[in-house]
Design a protein around this motif. Sequence first.
Motif, short mmCIF file in Angstrom:
data_model
loop_
_atom_site.label_atom_id
_atom_site.label_comp_id
_atom_site.label_asym_id
_atom_site.label_seq_id
_atom_site.Cartn_x
_atom_site.Cartn_y
_atom_site.Cartn_z
N LYS A 34 26.40 -2.78 89.10
CA LYS A 34 25.50 -3.46 89.23
C LYS A 34 25.07 -4.10 87.68
CE LYS A 34 23.37 1.23 88.31
NZ LYS A 34 22.50 2.32 88.95
N ARG A 35 25.62 -3.96 87.09
CA ARG A 35 25.70 -4.50 85.74
C ARG A 35 26.30 -6.39 85.77
NH1 ARG A 35 27.91 -0.86 81.30
NH2 ARG A 35 26.55 -2.51 80.00
N GLY A 36 27.11 -6.21 87.11
CA GLY A 36 27.39 -7.95 87.50
C GLY A 36 29.41 -7.81 86.66
N GLY A 37 29.75 -7.36 87.06
CA GLY A 37 31.56 -6.89 86.61
C GLY A 37 31.72 -6.38 88.11
N GLU A 38 32.87 -6.67 87.96
CA GLU A 38 34.03 -6.39 88.69
C GLU A 38 34.14 -5.10 88.89
OE1 GLU A 38 38.70 -7.17 90.64
OE2 GLU A 38 37.53 -7.93 88.71
N ILE A 39 34.24 -3.86 89.29
CA ILE A 39 34.54 -2.55 88.51
C ILE A 39 36.51 -1.95 90.15
CG2 ILE A 39 32.41 -1.75 87.77
CD1 ILE A 39 32.05 -0.53 90.88
N SER A 40 36.27 -2.58 90.85
CA SER A 40 37.60 -2.14 91.88
C SER A 40 38.43 -3.57 92.06
CB SER A 40 37.59 -1.62 92.20
OG SER A 40 36.93 -1.67 93.90
N MET A 41 39.66 -2.74 92.04
CA MET A 41 40.77 -3.79 92.37
C MET A 41 40.91 -4.09 94.48
SD MET A 41 41.93 -6.03 89.70
CE MET A 41 42.97 -6.83 90.24
N ALA A 42 40.99 -5.11 94.98
CA ALA A 42 41.41 -4.99 96.33
C ALA A 42 41.45 -6.05 96.77
CB ALA A 42 40.73 -4.34 97.53
N ILE A 43 42.36 -6.47 97.72
CA ILE A 43 42.70 -7.14 98.74
C ILE A 43 42.92 -7.60 100.64
CG2 ILE A 43 44.55 -9.28 98.57
CD1 ILE A 43 45.81 -8.59 96.61
N CYS A 44 41.45 -7.45 100.95
CA CYS A 44 40.89 -8.24 102.07
C CYS A 44 42.32 -8.54 102.65
CB CYS A 44 39.90 -9.25 102.06
SG CYS A 44 39.92 -9.14 104.22
N PRO A 45 43.24 -7.40 103.77
CA PRO A 45 43.70 -7.27 104.24
C PRO A 45 43.81 -8.62 106.01
CG PRO A 45 42.96 -5.45 105.38
CD PRO A 45 42.24 -5.98 103.41
N CYS A 46 42.64 -9.25 105.92
CA CYS A 46 42.44 -9.72 107.00
C CYS A 46 42.23 -11.83 106.26
CB CYS A 46 41.37 -9.35 108.01
SG CYS A 46 40.75 -10.97 108.70
N CYS A 47 41.68 -12.19 105.31
CA CYS A 47 40.89 -13.54 104.81
C CYS A 47 41.95 -13.26 104.02
CB CYS A 47 40.01 -13.91 104.34
SG CYS A 47 38.98 -12.78 103.47
N LEU A 48 42.38 -12.39 103.28
CA LEU A 48 43.29 -12.21 101.41
C LEU A 48 42.26 -13.22 100.51
CD1 LEU A 48 46.71 -14.02 102.55
CD2 LEU A 48 46.21 -11.30 102.20
N TRP A 49 41.08 -12.06 100.70
CA TRP A 49 39.83 -12.69 99.28
C TRP A 49 40.23 -11.76 98.41
CZ3 TRP A 49 36.24 -15.10 96.99
CH2 TRP A 49 35.26 -13.99 96.27
N GLU A 50 40.32 -11.79 97.11
CA GLU A 50 40.29 -10.83 96.05
C GLU A 50 39.16 -10.75 95.02
OE1 GLU A 50 43.94 -9.48 93.11
OE2 GLU A 50 44.43 -11.05 94.37
N PRO A 51 38.23 -9.79 95.24
CA PRO A 51 37.37 -9.79 93.88
C PRO A 51 37.75 -9.59 92.46
CG PRO A 51 36.91 -8.08 95.28
CD PRO A 51 39.01 -8.58 95.81
N GLY A 52 37.83 -10.61 92.03
CA GLY A 52 38.10 -10.37 90.44
C GLY A 52 38.90 -11.77 90.45
N PHE A 53 39.30 -12.67 91.01
CA PHE A 53 40.58 -13.60 90.93
C PHE A 53 40.13 -14.79 91.91
CE2 PHE A 53 43.48 -16.10 92.66
CZ PHE A 53 44.44 -16.42 91.73
N ASP A 54 39.55 -14.11 93.14
CA ASP A 54 39.43 -15.95 93.92
C ASP A 54 37.24 -16.14 93.36
OD1 ASP A 54 41.49 -16.50 95.78
OD2 ASP A 54 40.91 -14.53 96.11
N ASP A 55 36.80 -14.96 93.12
CA ASP A 55 35.85 -15.49 92.54
C ASP A 55 35.57 -15.81 90.92
OD1 ASP A 55 36.30 -12.94 91.32
OD2 ASP A 55 34.70 -11.76 92.58
N PHE A 56 36.82 -16.17 90.06
CA PHE A 56 37.12 -15.69 88.54
C PHE A 56 37.56 -17.45 88.70
CE2 PHE A 56 39.20 -14.95 84.80
CZ PHE A 56 38.15 -14.66 83.73
N GLN A 57 36.78 -18.79 87.56
CA GLN A 57 37.25 -19.27 87.51
C GLN A 57 38.52 -19.91 86.64
OE1 GLN A 57 33.60 -21.95 85.96
NE2 GLN A 57 33.25 -22.31 88.40
N PRO A 58 38.46 -19.47 85.69
CA PRO A 58 40.08 -19.54 84.67
C PRO A 58 41.39 -18.78 85.92
CG PRO A 58 38.83 -17.92 83.34
CD PRO A 58 37.99 -18.05 85.36
#
Length: 112
Positions: A34-58
């Motif tokens: 709720k503070r606006g940050g990523e708190i866990s790592m995962a990669i969706c086995p279906c579409c390969l979305w990865e929070p903290g990577f696919d939503d992070f501009q650098p």
Amino acid sequence: MASLLSLNVVNTDGHLLCPVCGFPGFSKFPAYSKRGGEISMAICPCCLWEPGFDDFQPSSKPTKDNILQSVIAYRQRWSVTKQWQGQRYLRPQGFDAEEQIINLERIAPELF
């Protein structure tokens, strides 16, 4: 505008859904706090979305100005084929990408 917590979509069975493709069981732990940050790592086995990577501009060139825009853009790219992107042995029997998206939109319309 959806909050980051709304990206932690949970279905009626208590499974976290991928905010991009709606895959149930995407992660065992919520990806965003709720503070606006990523708190866990995962990669969706279906579409390969990865929070903290696919939503992070650098990290990812196609990332947009905010996380929700990045989720929507990633979904638009994946939706062209709606194909299982991960390892074949992880693909559940009866995989139906269209049904996943319909279910995700029903549960979390603010992500569309």
